[in-house]
Write a protein that holds these residues in place. Structure first.
Motif, PDB file in Angstrom:
ATOM      1  N   ALA A  47      37.585  31.059  34.828  1.00  0.00           N
ATOM      2  CA  ALA A  47      37.057  31.496  33.530  1.00  0.00           C
ATOM      3  C   ALA A  47      35.839  32.389  33.737  1.00  0.00           C
ATOM      4  CB  ALA A  47      36.694  30.281  32.675  1.00  0.00           C
ATOM      5  N   TRP A  48      34.991  31.999  34.650  1.00  0.00           N
ATOM      6  CA  TRP A  48      33.795  32.811  34.944  1.00  0.00           C
ATOM      7  C   TRP A  48      34.185  34.164  35.531  1.00  0.00           C
ATOM      8  CZ3 TRP A  48      31.884  34.610  39.666  1.00  0.00           C
ATOM      9  CH2 TRP A  48      30.623  35.217  39.610  1.00  0.00           C
ATOM     10  N   ILE A  49      35.174  34.186  36.420  1.00  0.00           N
ATOM     11  CA  ILE A  49      35.610  35.437  37.045  1.00  0.00           C
ATOM     12  C   ILE A  49      36.136  36.412  35.996  1.00  0.00           C
ATOM     13  CG2 ILE A  49      37.405  36.441  38.532  1.00  0.00           C
ATOM     14  CD1 ILE A  49      37.067  33.969  40.346  1.00  0.00           C
ATOM     15  N   ILE A  50      36.954  35.924  35.088  1.00  0.00           N
ATOM     16  CA  ILE A  50      37.541  36.797  34.060  1.00  0.00           C
ATOM     17  C   ILE A  50      36.473  37.292  33.091  1.00  0.00           C
ATOM     18  CG2 ILE A  50      39.121  36.865  32.086  1.00  0.00           C
ATOM     19  CD1 ILE A  50      40.940  34.941  33.645  1.00  0.00           C
ATOM     20  N   LEU A  51      35.627  36.397  32.614  1.00  0.00           N
ATOM     21  CA  LEU A  51      34.635  36.777  31.610  1.00  0.00           C
ATOM     22  C   LEU A  51      33.553  37.689  32.175  1.00  0.00           C
ATOM     23  CD1 LEU A  51      34.247  33.376  29.727  1.00  0.00           C
ATOM     24  CD2 LEU A  51      35.439  35.440  28.944  1.00  0.00           C
ATOM     25  N   SER A  52      33.294  37.593  33.488  1.00  0.00           N
ATOM     26  CA  SER A  52      32.256  38.439  34.093  1.00  0.00           C
ATOM     27  C   SER A  52      32.793  39.780  34.593  1.00  0.00           C
ATOM     28  CB  SER A  52      31.593  37.698  35.259  1.00  0.00           C
ATOM     29  OG  SER A  52      32.541  37.423  36.285  1.00  0.00           O
ATOM     30  N   TRP A  53      34.124  39.987  34.519  1.00  0.00           N
ATOM     31  CA  TRP A  53      34.700  41.264  34.925  1.00  0.00           C
ATOM     32  C   TRP A  53      34.214  42.342  33.950  1.00  0.00           C
ATOM     33  CZ3 TRP A  53      40.578  42.746  34.488  1.00  0.00           C
ATOM     34  CH2 TRP A  53      40.815  43.927  35.191  1.00  0.00           C
ATOM     35  N   ARG A  54      33.714  43.427  34.479  1.00  0.00           N
ATOM     36  CA  ARG A  54      33.095  44.449  33.626  1.00  0.00           C
ATOM     37  C   ARG A  54      34.103  45.092  32.671  1.00  0.00           C
ATOM     38  NH1 ARG A  54      34.338  49.478  35.508  1.00  0.00           N
ATOM     39  NH2 ARG A  54      35.172  49.644  37.624  1.00  0.00           N
ATOM     40  N   ARG A  55      35.392  45.022  32.951  1.00  0.00           N
ATOM     41  CA  ARG A  55      36.404  45.624  32.091  1.00  0.00           C
ATOM     42  C   ARG A  55      36.996  44.651  31.077  1.00  0.00           C
ATOM     43  NH1 ARG A  55      40.978  47.923  34.043  1.00  0.00           N
ATOM     44  NH2 ARG A  55      40.815  49.425  32.353  1.00  0.00           N
ATOM     45  N   HIS A  98      47.012  42.448  37.127  1.00  0.00           N
ATOM     46  CA  HIS A  98      46.064  43.567  37.140  1.00  0.00           C
ATOM     47  C   HIS A  98      45.718  44.020  38.559  1.00  0.00           C
ATOM     48  CE1 HIS A  98      44.800  44.550  33.049  1.00  0.00           C
ATOM     49  NE2 HIS A  98      45.067  43.295  32.740  1.00  0.00           N
ATOM     50  N   GLY A  99      46.315  43.410  39.553  1.00  0.00           N
ATOM     51  CA  GLY A  99      46.002  43.767  40.926  1.00  0.00           C
ATOM     52  C   GLY A  99      44.727  43.133  41.444  1.00  0.00           C
ATOM     53  N   ARG A 100      44.140  42.199  40.678  1.00  0.00           N
ATOM     54  CA  ARG A 100      42.896  41.535  41.080  1.00  0.00           C
ATOM     55  C   ARG A 100      43.211  40.144  41.649  1.00  0.00           C
ATOM     56  NH1 ARG A 100      38.135  43.272  39.849  1.00  0.00           N
ATOM     57  NH2 ARG A 100      37.292  41.179  39.489  1.00  0.00           N
ATOM     58  N   ALA A 101      43.984  40.149  42.715  1.00  0.00           N
ATOM     59  CA  ALA A 101      44.397  38.878  43.307  1.00  0.00           C
ATOM     60  C   ALA A 101      43.329  38.271  44.205  1.00  0.00           C
ATOM     61  CB  ALA A 101      45.688  39.075  44.115  1.00  0.00           C
ATOM     62  N   VAL A 102      42.425  39.094  44.741  1.00  0.00           N
ATOM     63  CA  VAL A 102      41.408  38.580  45.669  1.00  0.00           C
ATOM     64  C   VAL A 102      40.465  37.582  44.996  1.00  0.00           C
ATOM     65  CG1 VAL A 102      39.459  39.204  47.134  1.00  0.00           C
ATOM     66  CG2 VAL A 102      41.550  40.553  47.220  1.00  0.00           C
ATOM     67  N   PRO A 103      39.914  37.881  43.800  1.00  0.00           N
ATOM     68  CA  PRO A 103      39.056  36.870  43.163  1.00  0.00           C
ATOM     69  C   PRO A 103      39.786  35.555  42.913  1.00  0.00           C
ATOM     70  CG  PRO A 103      38.751  39.005  42.111  1.00  0.00           C
ATOM     71  CD  PRO A 103      39.919  39.143  43.038  1.00  0.00           C
TER      72      PRO A 103
END
Length: 460
Positions: free
Chosen positions: A217-225, A162-167
């Motif tokens: 898990a927290w990073i993915i679940l807290s992503w607004r999308r 998804h291009g979200r490599a920084v988190p």
């Protein structure tokens, strides 16, 4: 379909900028993966050369299982990238959910397999009883630590597609901080676990990998999308989609298994040479693995862009992405090779206090710098081929280059002819160069054939 925020990150600017925007955090993340192994190796090596040998032999077996498991999950990243390229980003949550379930089964099977068979396997390799006995408990702890890292990497691969490599990168380096702290606490002994050395380092790795899993898990679940992408919704039953994801993974896993098995065989060959050769090889392969994370990260970024272009049936974009991956990989690894060639003694001193081991490491490091570029180019080519759904060719090439060519050649040069670790390294140089030439030749040949338009979007 309007570009989504996740897609915009990679669509803005030139292709080179898109590659670097994704590749930089992915490379940093992959370096973070190996930094855990680097910390383990340095801390254990400075504690005891014998414990370093146990750690290296246990990792030689565990590494094969881990890389094979991660290969099985590569379909998560490829299918997510292709779905985005086809305009089906809303389906990617289902891909993640299927991937996490798949990862859980793979992780449990891998851990159980190693815990039960790891010790007998080490003894069956013909090592001295002391080496095999010392490495067995280390391997058993490393087997347990496979569970969190395999599941965590399924989420990491999805974020990168998804291009979200920084988190993901930040999570990986946070886990490295945990690993360093726990290593420094446990390895010297006197801790509440009652263990020290390589076994203690294995428990430190487990703790850091579990921390990584929770954080991702927290990073993915807290992503607004997350909700609109279907992350919070049970995946619809789609046997063909699940099969397509697994099929990509089978090819990658076979390649990773072949390559990691071949390199792990080198550790066994080193054990046949001498205990000093085992320690020297442990450092050589650790440095090479750290260096390899740079082209591995570039290969991930390249394959994401190639996969999106392939999904959109953009022949020009696909070729540009692959070409830029080739160019950046060559430039970066040439610079790294020169650095290793110029400062081998400094690298050796960081790993050991034993004068004999330091001398062996320094000599081997100079020779190792010869295969970094070829090894990097072959992985970028293999990932680019998989991103365009060419699954068999990379596996066949790796089988030929690393099993048919490298393993017998390494035994002949290193063991039979008395070349030692230098003989093992020459075999890698030859095999990696052969693999890179064959894989890029395959990609160039396929580039001459037009892409067949999709009749309809594939189900997620």
């Amino acid at each position: 379909m309007p570009a989504t925020p996740a897609s915009d990150d990679l669509r803005e600017g030139s292709g080179a900028r898109a590659l670097l925007r994704l590749a930089t955090p992915v490379v940093a993340s992959r370096l973070g993966i190996m930094a855990m192994g680097l910390v383990d190796t340095v801390v254990v090596g400075r504690y005891s050369s014998a414990e370093l040998g146990y750690h290296a032999l246990a990792w030689a077996v565990t590494g094969v299982v881990l890389t094979t498991g991660l290969g099985l999950l590569s379909g998560v990243q490829v299918m997510t990238s292709q779905a985005i390229g086809e305009g089906r980003e809303a389906d990617t949550g289902a891909i993640l959910r299927r991937g996490l379930v798949y990862a859980g089964w793979i992780a449990l099977a891998a851990a159980l397999f190693l815990a039960v068979t790891g010790g007998p396997m080490l003894h069956a390799f013909g090592l001295s009883a002391g080496l095999a006995d010392g490495a067995t408990p280390v391997l058993q702890v490393q087997a347990v630590s496979l569970i969190p890292i395999i599941v965590a990497d399924a989420g990491l691969f999805w974020l990168e597609a998804h291009g979200r490599a920084v988190p993901g990168m930040l999570a990986m380096w946070a886990a490295n901080v945990v690993n360093l702290i726990v290593n420094l606490w446990l390895v010297p002994g006197g801790n509440f676990l009652g263990v020290d050395g390589a076994v203690a380092s294995g428990w430190a790795t487990f703790a850091s990998r579990l921390f990584l899993l929770v954080l991702l898990a927290w990073i993915i679940l807290s992503w607004r999308r997350a909700r609109e992408l279907g992350v919070l919704t049970p995946a619809p039953r789609a046997p063909h989609a699940a099969q397509a994801m697994r099929r990509v993974g089978y090819g990658a896993a076979a390649s990773y298994f072949i390559e990691s098995l071949a390199f792990s065989a080198m550790a066994i060959f080193a054990g046949w040479i001498s205990i000093t050769a085992v320690a020297v090889w442990a450092v050589v392969i650790n440095v090479a693995a750290v260096v390899f994370m740079v082209p591995l990260g570039l290969s991930v970024a390249t394959s994401v862009l190639v996969g999106r272009a392939y999904g959109a049936r953009d022949q020009v974009g696909m070729l540009q992405s692959a070409g830029q991956g080739f160019a950046f990989t060559t430039a970066v690894l040439l610079a790294v090779s020169v650095g290793v060639w110029l400062f081998p003694e400094g690298i050796a001193a960081a790993y050991s206090r034993d004068a004999v081991v330091i001398a062996g490491i320094a000599s081997a490091m100079i020779l190792s710098s010869l295969f970094f570029v070829a090894d990097g180019l072959q992985v970028v080519a293999a990932q680019s081929l998989r991103a365009r759904s060419d699954i068999v060719a990379p596996t066949a090439t790796h089988l030929f280059s690393y099993v048919v060519v490298m393993m017998p050649l390494a035994w002949w040069l290193g063991v039979r002819q008395g070349g030692g670790v230098d003989g093992l390294i020459w075999a890698i140089v030859i095999a990696s160069t052969l693999s890179a030439v064959l894989l890029w030749g395959r990609f160039a040949w396929l580039a001459r054939r037009p892409l067949v338009p999709l009749a309809q979007p594939r189900a997620a």
